[in-house]
Write a protein that holds these residues in place. Structure first.
Motif, PDB file in Angstrom:
ATOM      1  N   GLY A   1       0.814  -1.205   0.000  1.00  0.00           N
ATOM      2  CA  GLY A   1       0.000   0.000   0.000  1.00  0.00           C
ATOM      3  C   GLY A   1       0.849   1.257   0.000  1.00  0.00           C
ATOM      4  N   ARG A   2       1.919   1.261   0.769  1.00  0.00           N
ATOM      5  CA  ARG A   2       2.840   2.397   0.759  1.00  0.00           C
ATOM      6  C   ARG A   2       3.527   2.532  -0.598  1.00  0.00           C
ATOM      7  NH1 ARG A   2       6.662   2.432   5.964  1.00  0.00           N
ATOM      8  NH2 ARG A   2       7.186   4.438   4.986  1.00  0.00           N
ATOM      9  N   LEU A   3       3.802   1.387  -1.251  1.00  0.00           N
ATOM     10  CA  LEU A   3       4.437   1.433  -2.559  1.00  0.00           C
ATOM     11  C   LEU A   3       3.498   2.058  -3.591  1.00  0.00           C
ATOM     12  CD1 LEU A   3       7.188   0.525  -3.688  1.00  0.00           C
ATOM     13  CD2 LEU A   3       6.074  -1.548  -4.501  1.00  0.00           C
ATOM     14  N   ARG A   4       2.201   1.741  -3.519  1.00  0.00           N
ATOM     15  CA  ARG A   4       1.252   2.370  -4.436  1.00  0.00           C
ATOM     16  C   ARG A   4       1.128   3.866  -4.143  1.00  0.00           C
ATOM     17  NH1 ARG A   4      -1.307  -2.681  -3.476  1.00  0.00           N
ATOM     18  NH2 ARG A   4      -2.491  -1.794  -1.731  1.00  0.00           N
ATOM     19  N   GLY A   5       1.185   4.236  -2.869  1.00  0.00           N
ATOM     20  CA  GLY A   5       1.167   5.652  -2.540  1.00  0.00           C
ATOM     21  C   GLY A   5       2.381   6.387  -3.073  1.00  0.00           C
ATOM     22  N   ARG A   6       3.544   5.754  -3.017  1.00  0.00           N
ATOM     23  CA  ARG A   6       4.749   6.380  -3.564  1.00  0.00           C
ATOM     24  C   ARG A   6       4.629   6.541  -5.079  1.00  0.00           C
ATOM     25  NH1 ARG A   6      10.020   6.718  -1.979  1.00  0.00           N
ATOM     26  NH2 ARG A   6       9.048   7.159   0.064  1.00  0.00           N
ATOM     27  N   ALA A   7       4.021   5.553  -5.746  1.00  0.00           N
ATOM     28  CA  ALA A   7       3.829   5.670  -7.195  1.00  0.00           C
ATOM     29  C   ALA A   7       2.928   6.851  -7.524  1.00  0.00           C
ATOM     30  CB  ALA A   7       3.245   4.372  -7.750  1.00  0.00           C
ATOM     31  N   ALA A   8       1.875   7.050  -6.720  1.00  0.00           N
ATOM     32  CA  ALA A   8       0.996   8.196  -6.954  1.00  0.00           C
ATOM     33  C   ALA A   8       1.734   9.512  -6.734  1.00  0.00           C
ATOM     34  CB  ALA A   8      -0.220   8.098  -6.048  1.00  0.00           C
ATOM     35  N   ASP A   9       2.597   9.576  -5.739  1.00  0.00           N
ATOM     36  CA  ASP A   9       3.370  10.790  -5.500  1.00  0.00           C
ATOM     37  C   ASP A   9       4.301  11.094  -6.668  1.00  0.00           C
ATOM     38  OD1 ASP A   9       2.133  10.982  -3.053  1.00  0.00           O
ATOM     39  OD2 ASP A   9       3.774  10.049  -1.940  1.00  0.00           O
ATOM     40  N   LEU A  10       4.827  10.053  -7.280  1.00  0.00           N
ATOM     41  CA  LEU A  10       5.740  10.235  -8.413  1.00  0.00           C
ATOM     42  C   LEU A  10       5.001  10.472  -9.714  1.00  0.00           C
ATOM     43  CD1 LEU A  10       8.369   7.442  -7.598  1.00  0.00           C
ATOM     44  CD2 LEU A  10       8.579   9.903  -7.175  1.00  0.00           C
ATOM     45  N   GLY A  11       3.674  10.282  -9.713  1.00  0.00           N
ATOM     46  CA  GLY A  11       2.904  10.489 -10.927  1.00  0.00           C
ATOM     47  C   GLY A  11       3.046   9.386 -11.950  1.00  0.00           C
ATOM     48  N   VAL A  12       3.287   8.160 -11.506  1.00  0.00           N
ATOM     49  CA  VAL A  12       3.437   7.027 -12.411  1.00  0.00           C
ATOM     50  C   VAL A  12       2.392   5.982 -12.039  1.00  0.00           C
ATOM     51  CG1 VAL A  12       5.891   7.437 -12.757  1.00  0.00           C
ATOM     52  CG2 VAL A  12       5.150   5.911 -10.929  1.00  0.00           C
ATOM     53  N   PRO A  13       1.999   5.126 -12.989  1.00  0.00           N
ATOM     54  CA  PRO A  13       1.041   4.072 -12.661  1.00  0.00           C
ATOM     55  C   PRO A  13       1.600   3.123 -11.615  1.00  0.00           C
ATOM     56  CG  PRO A  13       1.259   4.340 -15.052  1.00  0.00           C
ATOM     57  CD  PRO A  13       2.344   5.144 -14.425  1.00  0.00           C
ATOM     58  N   ALA A  14       0.698   2.540 -10.828  1.00  0.00           N
ATOM     59  CA  ALA A  14       1.137   1.644  -9.763  1.00  0.00           C
ATOM     60  C   ALA A  14       1.865   0.429 -10.316  1.00  0.00           C
ATOM     61  CB  ALA A  14      -0.072   1.201  -8.929  1.00  0.00           C
ATOM     62  N   GLU A  15       1.411  -0.061 -11.480  1.00  0.00           N
ATOM     63  CA  GLU A  15       2.075  -1.239 -12.052  1.00  0.00           C
ATOM     64  C   GLU A  15       3.454  -0.917 -12.604  1.00  0.00           C
ATOM     65  OE1 GLU A  15      -0.846   0.472 -15.087  1.00  0.00           O
ATOM     66  OE2 GLU A  15      -0.838  -0.066 -12.950  1.00  0.00           O
ATOM     67  N   ALA A  16       3.775   0.365 -12.777  1.00  0.00           N
ATOM     68  CA  ALA A  16       5.096   0.756 -13.260  1.00  0.00           C
ATOM     69  C   ALA A  16       6.085   0.984 -12.126  1.00  0.00           C
ATOM     70  CB  ALA A  16       5.008   2.010 -14.121  1.00  0.00           C
ATOM     71  N   TYR A  17       5.594   1.039 -10.896  1.00  0.00           N
ATOM     72  CA  TYR A  17       6.480   1.260  -9.741  1.00  0.00           C
ATOM     73  C   TYR A  17       6.172   0.179  -8.709  1.00  0.00           C
ATOM     74  CZ  TYR A  17       9.301   3.892  -6.394  1.00  0.00           C
ATOM     75  OH  TYR A  17      10.274   4.281  -5.512  1.00  0.00           O
ATOM     76  N   THR A  18       6.648  -1.014  -8.993  1.00  0.00           N
ATOM     77  CA  THR A  18       6.408  -2.143  -8.103  1.00  0.00           C
ATOM     78  C   THR A  18       7.573  -3.101  -8.207  1.00  0.00           C
ATOM     79  OG1 THR A  18       4.786  -3.840  -7.474  1.00  0.00           O
ATOM     80  CG2 THR A  18       5.181  -3.495  -9.832  1.00  0.00           C
ATOM     81  N   ALA A  19       7.576  -4.094  -7.347  1.00  0.00           N
ATOM     82  CA  ALA A  19       8.664  -5.078  -7.314  1.00  0.00           C
ATOM     83  C   ALA A  19       8.155  -6.328  -6.613  1.00  0.00           C
ATOM     84  CB  ALA A  19       9.894  -4.523  -6.593  1.00  0.00           C
TER      85      ALA A  19
END
Length: 416
Positions: A230-248
Motif C-alpha cells: 500500500g505504501r508502494l502504491r502511494g509512492r507511485a501516486a506521488d511520483l505520478g506514475v502508474p502503480a504497475e510501473a512502480y512495483t517489485a
C-alpha cells in the motif's frame, strides 16, 4: 661523573671523539687541522675501532634495509612462490556454451549530481552464523545491466532484530521490473518497508515461530506485506506514475537465533524460487498458489445493445420515469477491470541437519529451473563439507548460463 668528581666517558660518547677528534671536555688539546697527523710508530699499539655515531649504521646492518627483512633475490633467483591453498574462486559458466556478455562489469550506471543516493552498488554480499545455521546472501548486477550501464534492479536487505535466543533474522529479496523506470528504487522501498514492519513486531513474530503458531504467522505477515505494498502504491501516486510501473516482487525469509528452533518461514509476493538441497538433490518447495480467477466479462462490458437504446422516443417521450432518485448500481463497471493483486505466498518448514535452503529472486530461480547443469553444479558445491566463505559463495552465485542475464539475488542457509 665518578664519585670523586672526575668526568667519565660512556661508550656512547665516543662519537664525539670521532666527530671532533678529541674529548669534548679537552677542546684545547685538539690537533690543528692545518697540521697533518703524524704516522704511528712501528712499536705503538694499533688503536681500537670506535663505535659508530647514533646516526650511522653499523657495518653488519648495511647489507639489508631496516624496514624490509631479508635480501632481495639476486639475478637468476626465482621469486618466492605463494603457499598452496584453496584455489582462487573464478567466475565460470555451465551449459551449452559461454554467455554473450563479459563476466565482469563493463559500464557504470549514469549518475545525476542531485540523485547520488539513488545509485546502487554492482554487488552486495553478507553473511552470519547463529546457532546451527549459517547464512550467506548476495546480490549481483546481471550481465546485461553490466554491459549496458544500467542500475542493479534487485535489492537485498539483511537485518537482525533483538538479542539473545529471541532475536529474529530477516532476509528480504526484492526484484524490480525489467523495463520499469525506477525499478531499483521500488525494490529498495518495498524491502525497507517490510523490514520496518517486521522490526516493529519482531518480538511477537519470534515467539510465534518458536511456538509453531503458523496460522497466526501467515495472517500477520500477510497483513504486513499488504501494508508495505500500500505504501508502494502511494509512492507511485506521488511520483505520478502508474502503480504497475512502480512495483517489485518481494520474497522474505525469517529465522530465529534460538538453536533449538529449526523452523524457517518464507513469505512474499511475486516470482522467484524457494529450493531445498537435501541428501544431494534439489527440491522445489515453492508454495503453490491458486490460479487467478478469470475476469468477469459481465461486469467488464455493458450488456449487448445497451449503448444503442435511446434515452427518449421520436415523439420526445422518455422511456423511463425520472423521479430524481439515486439509481441503483449499474450491472457493469465502466472501463477495463484492474487485474487482481499478486497472491500472497507463505511456507513454514522444519529444517534437518545437512539441509541447504535457497531463497532466490527471479534472476537465479529461472536458470536453476531451466538449466539442469546449474542445479547439479550448485548441489555438488554445497551438498558436502562446510558452508562456503563469502568469496566462494559469491563465485558460486555467479555461475553463468547462456540466455540468463538478469540480476541475481539469493540467500542460502546451511543447517549444521
Amino acid at each position: 661523573m665518578s664519585p670523586q668528581g672526575e668526568p667519565t666517558h660512556a661508550p656512547d660518547d665516543d662519537w664525539w671523539d670521532k666527530l671532533y677528534g678529541g674529548d669534548p671536555d679537552q677542546s684545547g688539546d685538539r690537533a690543528d687541522p692545518a697540521e697533518p697527523p703524524s704516522a704511528p710508530s712501528a712499536g705503538s699499539p694499533r688503536p681500537e675501532p670506535r663505535p659508530p655515531a647514533p646516526w650511522e649504521e653499523a657495518a653488519h646492518e648495511r647489507r639489508t634495509p631496516r624496514t624490509f627483512p631479508g635480501a632481495p633475490p639476486g639475478p637468476g633467483v626465482p621469486p618466492p612462490q605463494a603457499p598452496a591453498g584453496v584455489p582462487r574462486p573464478r567466475t565460470a559458466h555451465v551449459g551449452d556454451g559461454p554467455p554473450t556478455y563479459d563476466p565482469e562489469p563493463t559500464a557504470l550506471p549514469a549518475a545525476h549530481p542531485d540523485e547520488l543516493d539513488q545509485l546502487t552498488a554492482d554487488t552486495v554480499l553478507d553473511g552470519a552464523r547463529y546457532g546451527p545455521c549459517t547464512l550467506r546472501a548476495a546480490s549481483v548486477r546481471g550481465d546485461s545491466a553490466r554491459y549496458r550501464g544500467e542500475q542493479r534492479r534487485d535489492a537485498l536487505l539483511t537485518a537482525r532484530f533483538g538479542t539473545g535466543e529471541g532475536a529474529l533474522l530477516l532476509v528480504a529479496v526484492a526484484t524490480g521490473g525489467r523495463t520499469a523506470t525506477g525499478a531499483h528504487r521500488a525494490a529498495a522501498d518495498v524491502s525497507r518497508w517490510i523490514a520496518e514492519a517486521v522490526g516493529r513486531s519482531h518480538a511477537r513474530l519470534s515467539e510465534d515461530i518458536r511456538s509453531g503458531r503458523r496460522r497466526d504467522l501467515k495472517s500477520g505477515l500477510h497483513r504486513l506485506t499488504d501494508r508495505s505494498y500500500g505504501r508502494l502504491r502511494g509512492r507511485a501516486a506521488d511520483l505520478g506514475v502508474p502503480a504497475e510501473a512502480y512495483t517489485a516482487g518481494l520474497r522474505c525469509l525469517l529465522l530465529t537465533a534460538d538453536p533449538a528452533c529449526r523452523t524457517r518461514v518464507f513469505f512474499g509476493v511475486g516470482d522467484g524460487g524457494l529450493f531445498r538441497l537435501r541428501d544431494g538433490f534439489w527440491q522445489d518447495i515453492e508454495p503453490p498458489v491458486p490460479p487467478l480467477p478469470p475476469p468477469d466479462k459481465d461486469r467488464a462490458t455493458p450488456p449487448p445493445g445497451a449503448a444503442d437504446v435511446p434515452a427518449e422516443t421520436a415523439e420526445g417521450e422518455r422511456l423511463t420515469l425520472d423521479l430524481g432518485l439515486t439509481p441503483p448500481p449499474a450491472g457493469y463497471l465502466p472501463g477495463p477491470v484492474q487485474p487482481p493483486p499478486e497472491p500472497f505466498r507463505f511456507r513454514a518448514s522444519v529444517a534437518r541437519p545437512g539441509d541447504v535452503l535457497l531463497l532466490a529472486g527471479r534472476g537465479l530461480a529461472e536458470p536453476v529451473r531451466g538449466e539442469p547443469a546449474l542445479a547439479d553444479e550448485l548441489a555438488a558445491r554445497w551438498g558436502t563439507g562446510a558452508p562456503p566463505g563469502l568469496a566462494a559463495f559469491l563465485a558460486d552465485t555467479q555461475l553463468r548460463v547462456k540466455g540468463y542475464a538478469d540480476d541475481r539475488t539469493c540467500a542460502a542457509v546451511w543447517e549444521a
